[in-house]
Design an enzyme around this catalytic site. Sequence first.
Site, PDB file in Angstrom:
ATOM      1  N   SER A 174      42.911  41.637  49.556  1.00 61.26           N
ATOM      2  CA  SER A 174      41.773  40.829  49.977  1.00 61.26           C
ATOM      3  C   SER A 174      42.058  40.153  51.323  1.00 61.26           C
ATOM      4  O   SER A 174      42.400  40.838  52.293  1.00 61.26           O
ATOM      5  CB  SER A 174      41.483  39.808  48.875  1.00 61.26           C
ATOM      6  N   ASP A 342      35.082  47.790  43.240  1.00 59.74           N
ATOM      7  CA  ASP A 342      35.123  46.598  44.107  1.00 59.74           C
ATOM      8  C   ASP A 342      33.918  46.641  45.055  1.00 59.74           C
ATOM      9  O   ASP A 342      33.922  47.364  46.048  1.00 59.74           O
ATOM     10  CB  ASP A 342      36.448  46.601  44.889  1.00 59.74           C
ATOM     11  N   HIS A 375      36.809  43.501  42.348  1.00 56.63           N
ATOM     12  CA  HIS A 375      37.732  43.140  43.435  1.00 56.63           C
ATOM     13  C   HIS A 375      39.095  42.656  42.915  1.00 56.63           C
ATOM     14  O   HIS A 375      40.138  42.963  43.491  1.00 56.63           O
ATOM     15  CB  HIS A 375      37.058  42.060  44.285  1.00 56.63           C
TER      16      HIS A 375
HETATM   17  N1  LIG Z   1      40.797  35.913  42.757  1.00 57.64           N
HETATM   18  C1  LIG Z   1      41.436  35.988  44.031  1.00 57.64           C
HETATM   19  C2  LIG Z   1      40.803  36.972  44.917  1.00 57.64           C
HETATM   20  C3  LIG Z   1      39.989  36.478  46.054  1.00 57.64           C
HETATM   21  O1  LIG Z   1      39.846  37.500  47.011  1.00 57.64           O
HETATM   22  C4  LIG Z   1      41.599  34.616  44.607  1.00 57.64           C
HETATM   23  O2  LIG Z   1      41.046  33.673  44.074  1.00 57.64           O
HETATM   24  O3  LIG Z   1      42.340  34.455  45.575  1.00 57.64           O
END
Ligand SMILES: N[C@@H](CCO)C(=O)O
Length: 403
Positions: A174, A342, A375
């Site tokens: 991410s 995703d 994701h």
């Molecule tokens: N669940 C993750 C993914 C966010 O892209 C976070 O809170 O960092």
Amino acid sequence: MSQPATTLAPGSVGVVETRHLDLPEPVPLDCGRELHPVRVAYETYGTLSPRRDNVVLVCHALSGDAHAAGLSRAPSGGSARDGFGAEGHGKGLGWWDGMIGPGKAFDTDRFFVVSTNLLGGCRGTTGPSSIDPATGEPYGPDFPVITVADMVRTQRAFLDALGIERLAAVAGGSLGGMQALQWAVLYPDQVDAVIPIASTHALHPQGVAWNAIAREAILRDPAWQGGRYHGTGRAPDAGMGIGRMVGHITYLSAPALEVKFGRRLRSGDGPHYTITDPEFEVEGYLRHQAEAFVKRFDANTYLYTSRALTYFDLARQHGGGSLARALEGVSARTLLIAFSSDWLYPPSASEEIAGALRALGKPVELHVIEAPYGHDCFLLEEARQTPVIRRFLAQPVQERGSS
Ligand SMILES: N[C@@H](CCO)C(=O)O
Ligand SMILES: CC(=O)SCCNC(=O)CCNC(=O)[C@H](O)C(C)(C)COP(=O)(O)OP(=O)(O)OC[C@H]1O[C@@H](n2cnc3c(N)ncnc32)[C@H](O)[C@@H]1OP(=O)(O)O
């Protein structure tokens, strides 16, 4: 995803402690300002080789921290606001514990893995809740607006301070994947391989919009107080909780919610015809996620970090609008991993990066893993990422080529 643990599983890096390092020089920022002092929270796993050539930097996503692996020595139950902080997801195990350790994807028998809390964070690295030396008060909204490139410059300065010149790899999911890509562009001669996972070269407009809604929920909470809520006894927990609910749904998928909750009601004798109580299981789950989040996170850090990831745009920032031009100078070989479900950081974004690198004749691999969880697959599908990453990192130099 790592499970709660009281005993260490085989392959664990063991009990770890987050350490802190103060950078000797100011960090120059994209906005034109400089930040000083800057403290970086970090953890390391494995052993640094005598030639210092086995370093893997792992970069966290929006709400992560330096505690990527092992069992934290820090006390549990703290919050981002009370100075010592709860562990990454409240259970003491690092957020990528399944990926970092002896025999794991990032094999600590071979690599010296370094994890830092990003610039602007609330888990030990300088951020908006840190003290502004100019006022003696927390920066709050006076903290400079930061970018992914600023986060990476901070990591570069941090590694310089440790005496580490080159990286064998930079990896992250991410926003962490954005940092990996940014490393490849900013420091092409200093990184051998990058592994952006569930990431993108620029968030699509729908992603920008969801982030805007989450930030808006914080900004419109009267307890936010223009960002100067520290020391007032009030914090924008309601707004940040709603922001997290919105964000969390974007990290999941419709089929995953269907399987996990369906339309099940929380009470066997419902519905109770209420507009206020969470009647559905999925509503209770979202409230739980919101409550857990506000205990461990700072609202201003959410605003600044969410902003940084929406600004991130390699083509705009480095290629005059062309992704190919932005990637022209990359010399690291690249492993992209994306997940079929995703929709926030879709496989098409990784395909665009892979296509641009291939057209430039750069070594790149793309793996789209069929998995249903959305994701957050990069946190959950550790077993399926592991062989891909291990094989990629094991490739001897002469086998490295386009695929
Ligand atoms: N669940 C993750 C993914 C966010 O892209 C976070 O809170 O960092
Ligand atoms: C990204 C980085 O770099 S680090 C940051 C990563 N950490 C996070 O994002 C933390 C928040 N995110 C999550 O928990 C994510 O869902 C994941 C991917 C990390 C974990 O996924 P999963 O293991 O599938 O956990 P799940 O989504 O089911 O959530 C479990 C929690 O929800 C609670 N829960 C589950 N069902 C319900 C329900 N019906 N009602 C209320 N609560 C529920 C569980 O009790 C559990 O609570 P706990 O975490 O306080 O123990």
